[in-house]
Design an enzyme around this catalytic site. Structure first.
Site, PDB file in Angstrom:
ATOM      1  N   GLU A  98       0.701  -1.255   0.076  1.00  0.00           N
ATOM      2  CA  GLU A  98       0.001  -0.114  -0.037  1.00  0.00           C
ATOM      3  C   GLU A  98       0.846   1.219   0.011  1.00  0.00           C
ATOM      4  O   GLU A  98       1.933   1.410   0.457  1.00  0.00           O
ATOM      5  CB  GLU A  98      -0.896  -0.003   1.268  1.00  0.00           C
ATOM      6  CG  GLU A  98      -1.860  -1.105   1.180  1.00  0.00           C
ATOM      7  CD  GLU A  98      -2.890  -1.227   2.441  1.00  0.00           C
ATOM      8  OE1 GLU A  98      -2.773  -0.196   3.195  1.00  0.00           O
ATOM      9  OE2 GLU A  98      -3.515  -2.002   2.488  1.00  0.00           O
ATOM     10  N   HIS A 130      -7.822   1.291   1.719  1.00  0.00           N
ATOM     11  CA  HIS A 130      -7.892   1.003   3.133  1.00  0.00           C
ATOM     12  C   HIS A 130      -8.456   1.951   3.801  1.00  0.00           C
ATOM     13  O   HIS A 130      -8.144   2.404   4.708  1.00  0.00           O
ATOM     14  CB  HIS A 130      -6.191   0.993   3.611  1.00  0.00           C
ATOM     15  CG  HIS A 130      -6.124   0.061   4.670  1.00  0.00           C
ATOM     16  ND1 HIS A 130      -4.939  -0.686   4.833  1.00  0.00           N
ATOM     17  CD2 HIS A 130      -6.905  -0.189   5.897  1.00  0.00           C
ATOM     18  CE1 HIS A 130      -4.963  -1.202   6.139  1.00  0.00           C
ATOM     19  NE2 HIS A 130      -6.092  -1.139   6.541  1.00  0.00           N
TER      20      HIS A 130
HETATM   21  P1  NAI Z   1      -9.956  -9.823  15.761  1.00  0.00           P
HETATM   22  O1  NAI Z   1      -8.716 -10.268  16.230  1.00  0.00           O
HETATM   23  O2  NAI Z   1     -11.186  -9.468  16.936  1.00  0.00           O
HETATM   24  O3  NAI Z   1     -10.639 -11.118  15.105  1.00  0.00           O
HETATM   25  C1  NAI Z   1      -9.851 -11.706  14.062  1.00  0.00           C
HETATM   26  C2  NAI Z   1     -10.454 -13.268  14.366  1.00  0.00           C
HETATM   27  O4  NAI Z   1     -10.086 -14.057  13.156  1.00  0.00           O
HETATM   28  C3  NAI Z   1     -10.318 -14.048  15.575  1.00  0.00           C
HETATM   29  O5  NAI Z   1     -11.410 -14.421  16.090  1.00  0.00           O
HETATM   30  C4  NAI Z   1      -9.523 -14.957  15.159  1.00  0.00           C
HETATM   31  O6  NAI Z   1      -9.549 -16.311  16.034  1.00  0.00           O
HETATM   32  C5  NAI Z   1      -9.686 -15.523  13.697  1.00  0.00           C
HETATM   33  N1  NAI Z   1      -8.900 -16.003  12.786  1.00  0.00           N
HETATM   34  C6  NAI Z   1      -7.507 -15.606  12.756  1.00  0.00           C
HETATM   35  N2  NAI Z   1      -6.907 -16.225  11.760  1.00  0.00           N
HETATM   36  C7  NAI Z   1      -7.653 -17.204  11.164  1.00  0.00           C
HETATM   37  C8  NAI Z   1      -7.846 -18.343  10.192  1.00  0.00           C
HETATM   38  N3  NAI Z   1      -6.754 -18.553   9.462  1.00  0.00           N
HETATM   39  N4  NAI Z   1      -8.921 -18.678   9.904  1.00  0.00           N
HETATM   40  C9  NAI Z   1      -9.957 -18.273  10.662  1.00  0.00           C
HETATM   41  N5  NAI Z   1     -10.201 -17.526  11.674  1.00  0.00           N
HETATM   42  C10 NAI Z   1      -9.005 -16.663  11.856  1.00  0.00           C
HETATM   43  O7  NAI Z   1      -9.854  -8.728  14.587  1.00  0.00           O
HETATM   44  P2  NAI Z   1     -10.842  -7.677  13.966  1.00  0.00           P
HETATM   45  O8  NAI Z   1     -10.693  -6.340  14.899  1.00  0.00           O
HETATM   46  O9  NAI Z   1     -12.159  -8.184  14.016  1.00  0.00           O
HETATM   47  O10 NAI Z   1     -10.254  -7.111  12.732  1.00  0.00           O
HETATM   48  C11 NAI Z   1     -10.076  -8.237  11.663  1.00  0.00           C
HETATM   49  C12 NAI Z   1      -9.194  -7.531  10.642  1.00  0.00           C
HETATM   50  O11 NAI Z   1      -9.650  -6.500  10.063  1.00  0.00           O
HETATM   51  C13 NAI Z   1      -8.061  -7.597  10.997  1.00  0.00           C
HETATM   52  O12 NAI Z   1      -6.865  -8.043  10.199  1.00  0.00           O
HETATM   53  C14 NAI Z   1      -7.789  -6.043  10.926  1.00  0.00           C
HETATM   54  O13 NAI Z   1      -6.333  -5.573  10.929  1.00  0.00           O
HETATM   55  C15 NAI Z   1      -8.527  -5.428  10.012  1.00  0.00           C
HETATM   56  N6  NAI Z   1      -8.967  -4.227   9.880  1.00  0.00           N
HETATM   57  C16 NAI Z   1      -9.120  -3.724   8.760  1.00  0.00           C
HETATM   58  C17 NAI Z   1      -9.642  -2.151   8.632  1.00  0.00           C
HETATM   59  C18 NAI Z   1      -9.569  -1.319   7.552  1.00  0.00           C
HETATM   60  O14 NAI Z   1      -9.624  -0.252   7.315  1.00  0.00           O
HETATM   61  N7  NAI Z   1      -9.916  -2.223   6.331  1.00  0.00           N
HETATM   62  C19 NAI Z   1      -9.739  -1.595  10.075  1.00  0.00           C
HETATM   63  C20 NAI Z   1      -9.911  -2.232  11.041  1.00  0.00           C
HETATM   64  C21 NAI Z   1      -9.390  -3.745  11.181  1.00  0.00           C
END
Ligand code: NAI
Length: 630
Positions: free
Chosen positions: A490, A513
């Site tokens: 990015e 993003h």
């Molecule tokens: P979180 O940590 O609360 O949830 C992630 C979930 O994914 C967890 O439940 C974990 O057990 C699960 N997980 C991890 N690896 C896995 C796999 N290989 N298979 C299945 N499940 C798996 O994180 P949150 O807050 O929900 O964020 C999710 C993603 O969104 C993160 O990567 C974060 O960086 C991204 N994000 C993107 C934003 C954007 O601007 N596009 C803004 C905020 C977050």
């Protein structure tokens, strides 16, 4: 024979946050049609006097004439002033009472309101030196006692001379007349008090600038409420973090420096030495080299979710706690995902693009409602679970797959294998975290496992999806549309070019993003992170930290709290406890937790303790950080 220090304290804008005559003006001019202009005039006159540009008598005469005040207004004035005592005076009330016999209030204000306000702090009327009002037969305030030396220029110095106090005389005040006592040689030290107002001219004459009473008590080694003045903690705020965060730190009394953009590694290395709290977003790289230059750093606040811009291992090794905002933009990401699902199923991006280019294409083919479609969520964390709830409310049938055990919300169906999910659903939305094992989690074989004509969204991390494989599937029609918000590479600056061959695919939504980029999210981050950082400073609480063992601590009551952060190596804890055992300290509570790298031990001890103990605890080998909370 030695004498204790004597403190001469100014009243307006020092003991209280405000100028009493301004408040009196608000009370007695409440129903005056010219209230605003008269109040403005009063403030201007006060400031000219404070800066030494107007004689005090001229300023007082002019203000009293504008006020039209009456004796009946005084009780309300006192009540309002009691509520506006300066913050650091309020929190140190107990100690001011203790030192009251060494304190004199010397003010150009009026005894009628000063005496009742300072009485609450144990300062008696004989220690209040101030003017008095003159009333007419109807109790209107018509002037002031012109015989009182404090109504004349240089009056404060005369009072101090007459008092003939023994010992070092320290003046605390915000105005030029306070400095005059030092200039006249009747006081030895002048503290320019800047908690409420900062007058550059006055500050330039100061022996010491005191952003709060804590600072004065600290440098004079006197008993006080807080162990270390907050104004001595430098907060560096980078990357256009929301103003609310800056205001929060300023209101708390920290010394805040703001830099609008990100800093390069070299720039950060240059300024980090004296920083206690570093606030960044995703662009500033906090590397090991940066941390090696950080001599006073206790905390890093990441005003975002991700923390891989910070060398967490190196930070932990130095006993630096890192906090982020794990849920502040959850809702924003979910709303964008919902919008994109609707856009994709209606081919909206292509229709919008055509219309902008002057092409009318009224089509119903390949356009669907989202109601009743199967949504598959990979990663049922904060975002995935919230998406599940909202999507179900819109009539989608939700399935999810997570490597951890998760409670299905509403009617969502838990699926135990990724492949099963991919084969079952019409829309796949990825919300896993960015752990290294998730790199290329969705590659060609996973895409091929999806139902022909299904839709795909990635708003998590760019590394999670093989974009080339996705692009191929979009071109050959296996995937009917995709929304991508995150990319493997990015650009770091706005306005930078962006190029990827996926741009040529049909029914693709590409966004830079921005999933979490809403005003609401930024405001929430600016509330959440500073609160956590300040909580850590005030109580040692590490709940929600990224790299420390999490301990939720009770409030400190009538005890000292010793916070010891050490390398997690054998013997350190034993040494700490040996020291406690051999000292005469009475432990009222102890909390300890370790992770792979560090041990975090919090010990609350009785107010009476062996001072040597602190030195010994600090000197235990393996100690990373040690501090005491009062
Ligand atoms: P979180 O940590 O609360 O949830 C992630 C979930 O994914 C967890 O439940 C974990 O057990 C699960 N997980 C991890 N690896 C896995 C796999 N290989 N298979 C299945 N499940 C798996 O994180 P949150 O807050 O929900 O964020 C999710 C993603 O969104 C993160 O990567 C974060 O960086 C991204 N994000 C993107 C934003 C954007 O601007 N596009 C803004 C905020 C977050």
């Amino acid at each position: 024979m030695s004498f204790r220090k004597k403190f001469i304290i100014d009243f307006d804008s020092t003991f209280t946050q405000v100028e009493a005559l301004d408040i009196l003006g608000e009370i007695c001019l409440a129903n005056d049609p010219e209230k605003v202009s008269k109040l403005e005039a009063i403030t201007n006159i006060t400031n000219s006097g404070m800066e030494g540009q107007l004689s005090f008598r001229e300023s007082l005469d002019a203000r009293i004439a504008l006020l039209s005040a009456h004796r009946k207004h005084l009780p309300e004035l006192v009540e309002r002033l009691q509520q506006r005592v300066s913050k650091s005076f309020q929190i140190n009330k107990k100690f001011i009472r203790k030192y009251a016999s060494d304190i004199h209030i010397v003010s150009n204000g009026f005894k009628e309101f000063i005496i009742p306000v300072v009485a609450d702090f144990g300062i008696g009327p004989d220690h209040v030196h101030a003017n008095t009002f003159v009333f007419d037969n109807h109790d209107n305030i018509i002037g002031f006692d012109k015989e009182n030396v404090l109504s004349k220029n240089g009056g404060k110095s005369k009072v101090l001379e007459q008092l003939q106090l023994k010992g070092t005389i320290c003046v605390i005040g915000d105005g030029f007349t306070d400095y005059e006592m030092r200039a006249a040689g009747v006081a030895q030290t002048f503290y320019a008090f800047t908690e409420n107002v900062h007058r550059s001219r006055v500050v330039s004459f100061a022996d010491h600038v005191a952003p709060s009473l804590d600072e004065i008590l600290y440098i004079n080694k006197m008993e006080r409420k807080i162990s270390y003045p907050k104004s001595r903690l430098n907060v560096l705020v980078l990357e256009n973090i929301h103003q609310n965060a800056i205001d929060f730190f300023t209101d708390e009394g920290y010394n805040v420096n703001v830099v609008s953009g990100a800093l390069t590694e070299a720039e950060l290395m240059n300024v980090i030495e004296d920083v206690s709290i570093l606030c960044i977003r995703s662009k500033t790289q906090v590397t090991q080299a940066v941390l090696e230059h950080a001599k006073r750093l206790h905390l890093i606040g990441a005003f975002c979710i991700g923390t891989n811009q910070i060398d967490l291992h190196a930070a932990t090794q130095k006993g630096i706690a890192v906090f982020n905002a794990p849920f502040s933009n959850t809702r924003s990401v979910v709303e964008l995902a919902i919008a994109e699902i609707i856009f994709l199923l209606r081919n909206l991006t292509d229709r919008i693009f055509e219309m902008r280019n002057g092409l009318w294409n009224k089509l119903a083919t390949s356009s669907y409602e989202i109601r009743g479609k199967k949504l598959g969520i990979i990663g049922y964390g904060n975002i995935g679970a919230q998406l599940s709830v909202l999507a179900e409310n819109l009539g989608l049938d939700v399935y999810f797959y997570d490597i951890d055990e998760k409670l299905p919300l509403g009617n969502a169906t838990k699926v135990y294998h990724l492949e099963t999910l991919l084969k079952t659903v019409d829309i796949v939305s990825v919300h896993v975290d960015g752990r290294p094992e998730n790199s290329q989690l969705i590659g060609a074989s996973e895409i091929n496992a999806m139902k022909p004509g299904s839709y795909f969204l990635n708003l998590s991390r760019g590394s999670v999806v093989d974009l080339d494989a996705l692009e191929a599937a979009l071109h050959n029609g296996h995937i009917a549309g995709a929304a991508i918000d995150v990319f493997p590479d990015e650009p770091t600056k706005n306005g930078a070019p962006f190029s990827h061959s996926i741009q040529s695919a049909k029914n693709v939504i590409l966004t830079p993003h921005i999933g979490g980029s809403t005003l609401e999210a930024q405001e929430d981050i600016a509330r959440f992170v500073p609160q956590k950082l300040v909580d850590f400073i005030n109580t040692g609480n590490t709940q929600n930290t990224v790299n420390f063992p999490a301990i939720q601590l009770p409030f400190l009551k009538e005890a000292h709290r010793l916070i010891h952060i050490h390398k997690n190596e054998p013997g350190v804890l034993a040494k700490i406890n040996q020291l406690f055992a051999s000292s005469n300290s009475n432990i009222v509570g102890q909390y300890l937790k370790t992770n792979e790298q560090i041990g975090y031990v919090i010990t609350d001890i009785d107010k009476v303790y062996d001072k040597d103990l602190l030195k010994q605890l600090r000197n235990i080998s393996g100690t990373l950080k040690f501090r005491v909370l009062y």
